[in-house]
Design an enzyme around this catalytic site. Structure first.
Site, short mmCIF file in Angstrom:
data_model
loop_
_atom_site.label_atom_id
_atom_site.label_comp_id
_atom_site.label_asym_id
_atom_site.label_seq_id
_atom_site.Cartn_x
_atom_site.Cartn_y
_atom_site.Cartn_z
N ASP A 177 0.87 -1.18 0.00
CA ASP A 177 0.00 0.00 0.00
C ASP A 177 0.90 1.22 0.00
O ASP A 177 2.09 1.13 0.29
CB ASP A 177 -0.88 -0.02 1.25
CG ASP A 177 -2.03 0.97 1.16
OD1 ASP A 177 -2.17 1.60 0.10
OD2 ASP A 177 -2.76 1.11 2.14
N ASP A 200 -1.56 -1.98 6.63
CA ASP A 200 -1.67 -1.43 7.98
C ASP A 200 -3.08 -0.96 8.31
O ASP A 200 -3.32 -0.45 9.39
CB ASP A 200 -0.68 -0.28 8.17
CG ASP A 200 -1.01 0.92 7.28
OD1 ASP A 200 -1.83 0.76 6.37
OD2 ASP A 200 -0.44 2.00 7.51
#
Length: 823
Positions: free
Chosen positions: A322, A559
């Site tokens: 990401d 995350d």
């Protein structure tokens, strides 16, 4: 405080703890009293979770002691004791040491991992005696009131007392839709909160909660989940375990009943063959190597929930990341506020700061974007929010209703929708510069649900940035060098993500696509063609991972809660500890310092372990292949197995056990290729066949020349030792200082044993004829080993070549090579 019995409508779950337990319904502002908490602890109505991550010390000792092969060795030891052949019990110290080392290493690793788990235990806000405090989730009790917020995983089944949440139950149901939970709605443990906050009374805790029931089932289903390496070793050991029993019976019967040897001689010969066939140290070496790797990584603040992930990461050739938290720091700042170019925006230009400040004040401080906005915009007015719709990772916007209208903040594509192209010229150049752009606008209607139907008029554009991690360029350069493809999958604007990825040095980051513009049938082509994917929803991220896994070994970092679905689909999932609790618990690997630069170290550790175990495993298999072939040869031709158990122990110690353990400590960054078991067998076959050929010839030659049994036994030991060193030398090539030292140490060990421990290992002086035969066969062994090695390597090359060619091309190439060899 209301008291009620278990079977009332206030409970969400049908299953009851006990009819005797009194239930409480405390006010969410007061919670339980300390006296009631102590009462719950006495009743064992606590939220103590079922531990599926680590074994207990008793389990470790039991599993390593009471193994199938330990039972076999115990039977063999009893048989040797019965015939008073105590010197052949030399294998017992090795077996005891193997078991002891395995137990010690596993317990040592468990302690390190347990300590890290305690340090990183999830905490939750609980209300007791009218005060809020943070405690570990296992300290919660039945009917406790907890405050749950965005990013948290729900610790136990509960009922909403006050507030509003959007919950994703994908981990439990597989459905990615966000579900709104309001007062009196039930919450399932294990689901995670996407947005909002609420006070919740815990209705089912500990083993009775939904997630615990699910965990028990998952543990039963997941027991067979193993890495390719462990699965291959288990298969090998399983077949050896099946073969040795009938072979042992046949060897004893043939030696005693057909060859006329004594029971003692027959038992000794039979046991030598069986001990040679058992790869007793191979599984131990693998367990120790993996446990030591887990412990080494734990010291670097890398927590492994599953040791399988070490091998999986070493095999990864696609890494999905990401943008936020991986490429960039997990922080955000507002760089600029740009006023939109329309009449309504110009009218409100003087109060834009106040509008955004009031908007931010009304929102919960539950993500880094809102934290950055709250820090920047602090010019509040007296305007009070009438209603709030929290941010949704699906819809990618939030809204606040004031007395003068409804205001929306979110991603341009999702907020402006059909009018995106109309306004894109006002902010697109900022996107290209790497800014994350959010639209703050006025909604031309009433908004009660997270669905925009009327027009949004933009008032301003907020430009935000995440600083790129200092270590990111070097980390991505490492992966590019290692042949690992990087895919950036983000919910942000694709142009912004592409710009950031290029700055971080990710190869082909200029190839980007807006996932919201892709039809599902376009996904397979897109995952091959593009490097950067923007505006990706959680369900789409999951599908991209599924498609990539068809041809690759895929790892994924994340995350945020929006990463969990995809992380569950990846071969290996890596969580940043700076993210939310649910993500860390869902991942196989947690970077406790949120330091992405440790990824190369983890991959290097995995490659070191797998490559070294693969290399060492071939040493073990040489002995196993030889013992099996010679046993079959002995049965077929009515010959007595020439070696004794103590001699097999000597050969194993200095040509297999010691060098394999030392080689497993060496650095090895070579990329893993091919299947583990085939790689091992290919390396072991030349040595096994060579040993069988020369020792078989020695046994037959000894029978023809009427050599005594001790001559044949000692000469076979010397010959096998020589072949063992040929294999060890081949495996150690190219030699370096460390490998030379290993070979010299093992040679010294053998010479010391021959000179000073010859009685222990049943070695005696041999006749001149035996010496001559031994020297002749050693020369033959050298030539045979080279020829077998050349043949196997040639076959391996042709096999790999065949995969790359059509059948016709391969046959033509093979024929051409044969023709050239004839000429």
């Amino acid at each position: 405080m209301r008291i009620f019995r278990q079977k009332t409508n206030n409970t969400c779950s049908k299953k009851t703890l006990s009819n005797a337990i009194i239930r409480y319904n405390p006010n969410y502002k007061e919670g339980l009293t300390e006296a009631l908490v102590l009462e719950r602890i006495r009743e064992q109505a606590t939220n103590k979770m079922i531990d599926t991550t680590f074994k207990t010390k008793k389990q470790i000792i039991f599993e390593n002691t009471f193994t199938y092969f330990n039972l076999i060795f115990l039977v063999l030891a009893v048989l040797l004791c019965l015939v008073s052949s105590y010197k052949n019990l030399t294998f017992l110290p090795v077996i005891i040491a193997n078991t002891g080392i395995a137990i010690y290493q596993e317990i040592r690793s468990k302690k390190i991992l347990d300590k890290l788990s305690v340090l990183n235990t999830t905490k939750v806000t609980v209300v007791r005696n009218g005060l809020e405090s943070k405690i570990n989730i296992e300290e919660l009790v039945l009917d406790d009131v907890v405050l749950l917020e965005m990013g948290q995983q729900i610790p136990a089944d509960g009922v909403v007392l006050a507030g509003k949440l959007q919950v994703n139950e994908a981990l439990l149901t597989g459905e990615a839709d966000e579900i709104t939970k309001e007062v009196d709605d039930c919450l399932m443990s294990g689901s995670f909160i996407v947005s909002g906050s609420a006070y919740v009374r815990l209705d089912k805790v500990g083993a009775d909660s939904y997630i615990s029931q699910l965990t028990v089932k998952a543990k039963k289903m997941g027991e067979g989940e193993q890495s390719e390496m462990i699965a291959s070793l288990n298969q090998l050991i399983k077949w050896v375990g099946i073969l040795i029993v009938p072979l042992g019976i046949m060897l004893f019967s043939q030696s005693h009943f057909f060859n006329g040897n004594t029971i003692k001689e027959s038992i000794i010969a039979m046991e030598a063959a069986l001990i040679g066939m058992i790869p007793e140290g191979l599984y131990l070496l693998t367990t120790i190597a993996l446990a030591m790797s887990a412990a080494r990584l734990a010291k670097q603040r890398v927590l492994l929930h599953n040791m399988k992930s070490i091998e999986t990461l070493a095999r990864v050739n696609v890494l999905c990341v990401d943008k936020t938290g991986t490429i960039t720091e997990n922080q955000m700042s507002v760089q600029k506020l740009v006023i939109a170019r329309n009449e309504q925006a110009r009218e409100k230009e003087q109060i834009i700061d106040e509008l955004i400040s009031d908007y931010a004040k009304a929102m919960t401080n539950d993500n880094i974007t809102m934290q950055a906005i709250k820090e920047t915009f602090t010019k509040y007015s007296k305007n009070k929010a009438l209603s709030v719709l929290p941010f949704s990772s699906i819809q990618k916007f939030s809204s606040v209703t004031f007395s003068d209208g409804v205001y929306v903040l979110g991603a341009p594509e999702m907020v402006l929708r059909d009018r995106f192209l109309t306004y894109s010229s006002e902010f697109s150049h900022y996107t290209q510069q790497g800014y994350r752009v959010l639209v703050f606008g006025s909604y031309q209607g009433n908004l009660k649900e997270a669905t925009l139907e009327e027009e949004v008029v933009p008032l301003a554009y907020l430009l935000l940035t995440n600083p790129i991690r200092k270590e990111a360029p070097a980390t991505f350069a490492y992966f590019e060098k290692q042949g690992v493809t990087i895919k950036v999958i983000s919910g942000d604007n694709p142009q912004t993500v592409s710009s950031v990825a290029l700055e971080a040095g990710i190869a082909h980051a200029d190839k980007y696509v807006d996932a919201s513009q892709l039809a599902e049938e376009d996904y397979p082509e897109a995952v091959e063609k593009y490097t950067v994917f923007g505006r990706v929803k959680p369900e789409e991220k999951k599908k991209f991972i599924q498609l990539l896994r068809k041809k690759n070994t895929v790892a994924m970092t994340g995350d945020g809660v929006n990463d969990i679905l995809a992380m569950k689909e990846a071969d290996c999932s890596i969580a940043m500890a700076s993210g939310n609790e649910a993500t860390i618990q869902a991942a196989q690997v947690a970077l406790l310092d949120s330091d992405f630069s440790k990824m190369p170290k983890i991959v290097a550790e995995g490659r070191r372990v797998v490559n070294n175990i693969e290399r060492s495993a071939s040493l073990f298999l040489v002995k196993n292949i030889f013992s099996f072939l010679l046993s079959v040869f002995s049965v077929l031709f009515a010959l007595t197995y020439p070696l004794e158990p103590s001699q097999i122990t000597l050969i194993s110690l200095f040509t297999i056990g010691l060098p394999s353990f030392l080689l497993a400590l060496e650095e090895n960054k070579k990329r893993i290729e091919g299947r583990f078991i085939f790689n091992v067998i290919e390396k072991a076959i030349p040595g096994g066949l060579t040993a069988m050929a020369v020792v078989g010839t020695l046994v037959v030659g000894g029978a023809i020349l009427n050599l005594n049994k001790t001559d044949i036994s000692t000469a076979s030991t010397m010959l096998l030792t020589a072949v063992g060193f040929l294999v060890l030398y081949k495996i150690c090539c190219p030699l370096n200082r460390f490998r030379k030292q290993i070979i010299l140490l093992c040679v010294a060990g053998i010479l010391f044993s021959i000179l000073f421990l010859h009685k222990l290992f049943s070695l005696s002086a041999i006749s001149p004829v035996s010496i001559l035969l031994l020297l002749l066969l050693f020369c033959v062994a050298d030539s045979l080993f080279k020829q077998f090695t050349h043949t196997i390597e040639k076959y391996s090359r042709l096999k790999n070549d065949r995969k790359k060619r059509t059948m016709g091309e391969w046959v033509k190439a093979l024929f051409w090579k044969q023709s050239k060899e004839k000429i």
